[in-house]
Design an enzyme around this catalytic site. Structure first.
Site, short mmCIF file in Angstrom:
data_model
loop_
_atom_site.label_atom_id
_atom_site.label_comp_id
_atom_site.label_asym_id
_atom_site.label_seq_id
_atom_site.Cartn_x
_atom_site.Cartn_y
_atom_site.Cartn_z
CG ASP A 39 -2.14 -0.73 1.02
OD1 ASP A 39 -2.82 -1.23 -0.11
OD2 ASP A 39 -2.90 -0.61 2.06
CE LYS A 61 -7.76 0.79 -1.97
NZ LYS A 61 -8.19 0.82 -1.56
CG MET A 174 -8.68 8.28 6.03
SD MET A 174 -9.57 6.67 5.47
CE MET A 174 -10.64 6.15 7.00
C1 LIG Z 1 -7.04 4.25 4.78
S1 LIG Z 1 -6.48 4.71 6.54
C2 LIG Z 1 -5.59 3.40 7.02
C3 LIG Z 1 -5.08 3.07 8.60
C4 LIG Z 1 -4.16 1.45 8.78
N1 LIG Z 1 -5.23 0.00 8.79
C5 LIG Z 1 -3.95 2.01 10.30
O1 LIG Z 1 -4.79 1.29 11.03
O2 LIG Z 1 -3.49 2.93 10.36
C6 LIG Z 1 -5.37 5.59 6.56
C7 LIG Z 1 -5.44 6.64 7.32
O3 LIG Z 1 -4.56 6.33 8.75
C8 LIG Z 1 -4.54 7.09 9.22
N2 LIG Z 1 -2.91 7.40 9.18
C9 LIG Z 1 -2.09 6.42 8.97
N3 LIG Z 1 -1.00 7.02 8.35
C10 LIG Z 1 -0.48 7.43 9.38
C11 LIG Z 1 0.77 8.30 10.20
N4 LIG Z 1 1.79 7.47 9.92
N5 LIG Z 1 0.57 9.56 10.57
C12 LIG Z 1 -1.22 10.08 10.38
N6 LIG Z 1 -1.58 9.71 10.30
C13 LIG Z 1 -1.65 8.34 9.45
C14 LIG Z 1 -4.57 8.40 8.05
O4 LIG Z 1 -5.45 9.59 8.98
C15 LIG Z 1 -4.66 7.98 7.46
O5 LIG Z 1 -5.73 9.17 6.49
#
Ligand SMILES: C[S@@+](CC[C@H](N)C(=O)[O-])C[C@H]1O[C@@H](n2cnc3c(N)ncnc32)[C@H](O)[C@@H]1O
Length: 257
Positions: A39, A61, A174
């Site tokens: 991803d 994506k 998000m």
């Molecule tokens: C599609 S969701 C997936 C979340 C993922 N499955 C998880 O458990 O962290 C993606 C969102 O996770 C958050 N996110 C993921 N990694 C991040 C990071 N390193 N710092 C801040 N927000 C993060 C953001 O809000 C981003 O838009």
């Protein structure tokens, strides 16, 4: 090439960003893959920890790179499982937290291919924690609520309202692009003085944390790079962050001028 390995798929949680926040099991399974589909939020540095001879395909994506649809990804998993054997689907954070993991499992299993899931550390937990913001604290917050601001159709989630009415720590994924709508809605129930933090690129070298209150945070919006992943944390626990104290001093100074 004739494939002698039986097809199977492992959904592996890569953790929140930093390459050393994947689990030992996750790393072991990665190195046992015949092919990896990864991803957008998976760090390139983590991929360097994996045997260079294992093919790795980007199926993200996000923004600038070529964007794959969920249907494309589902098909790629099945095709590659029949072609190579063991497909590792490497997903940011934990596969089951806003990760569409169940859709992938259902599709792959409909071809009779077995699927296993290796949990990952979700950004929802690791990002506030990495900033020293406690999700719960005795006498301050006895629960936390992980949510997204909007539903599939883009409308505002009722859960945001329910959480705003509670005293739970709110952890919103998000949501950065909808910051002003979120703060407006939440402040109806929690007031403008409620502490809020925005953490972007959490656990990575370019991590950035912005602290304020529901009443002040929008003035920092222009300083955010909204193309970067970010988490919004709302609740009294945010006041534990050292920057909150500085922000409050500035606010008091300005209001007395
Ligand atoms: C599609 S969701 C997936 C979340 C993922 N499955 C998880 O458990 O962290 C993606 C969102 O996770 C958050 N996110 C993921 N990694 C991040 C990071 N390193 N710092 C801040 N927000 C993060 C953001 O809000 C981003 O838009």
């Amino acid at each position: 090439m004739k494939n002698e390995n039986s097809p199977k798929v492992s959904l592996v949680g890569a953790g929140p960003g930093s390459k050393d926040l994947i689990t030992l099991r996750g790393l072991r399974v990665l190195n046992a893959a015949d092919i990896i589909l990864y991803d957008a939020l998976v760090s390139e540095e983590l991929l360097l920890e994996v045997d260079a001879s294992i093919p790795k395909i980007y199926v993200g994506k996000r923004c600038s790179k070529h964007s794959f649809t969920q249907d494309n990804i589902n098909i790629l998993m099945v095709e590659n499982a029949f072609k190579y054997g063991h497909v590792v689907r490497l997903k940011g954070g934990d596969p089951f937290v806003f990760g569409r993991a169940q859709e992938e499992i259902d599709y792959v299993e409909s071809f009779g291919i077995p699927v296993s899931v290796i949990p990952g550390i979700s950004s929802a937990l690791a990002v506030p924690s990495g900033q020293g913001i406690p999700m719960t604290r005795r006498g301050v917050s006895s629960s936390f609520w992980v949510m997204t601001a909007t539903k599939r159709d883009g409308s505002f989630s009722e859960d945001l309202i329910y959480a705003s009415k509670s005293s739970a720590t709110m952890v919103i994924l998000m949501g950065i692009r909808k910051l002003s709508k979120i703060t407006l809605e939440v402040s109806k129930y929690r007031g403008c003085e409620m502490p809020i933090a925005i953490v972007q690129n959490g656990t990575l070298d370019n991590e950035c944390c912005t602290i304020g209150t529901l009443g002040t945070i929008n003035s920092y919006y222009e300083t955010l790079d909204v193309s970067k992943p970010g988490i919004i944390i709302i609740g009294n626990v945010v006041a534990e962050h050292p920057a909150f104290f500085e922000e409050e001093v500035q606010r008091v100074l300005h209001s007395s001028l």
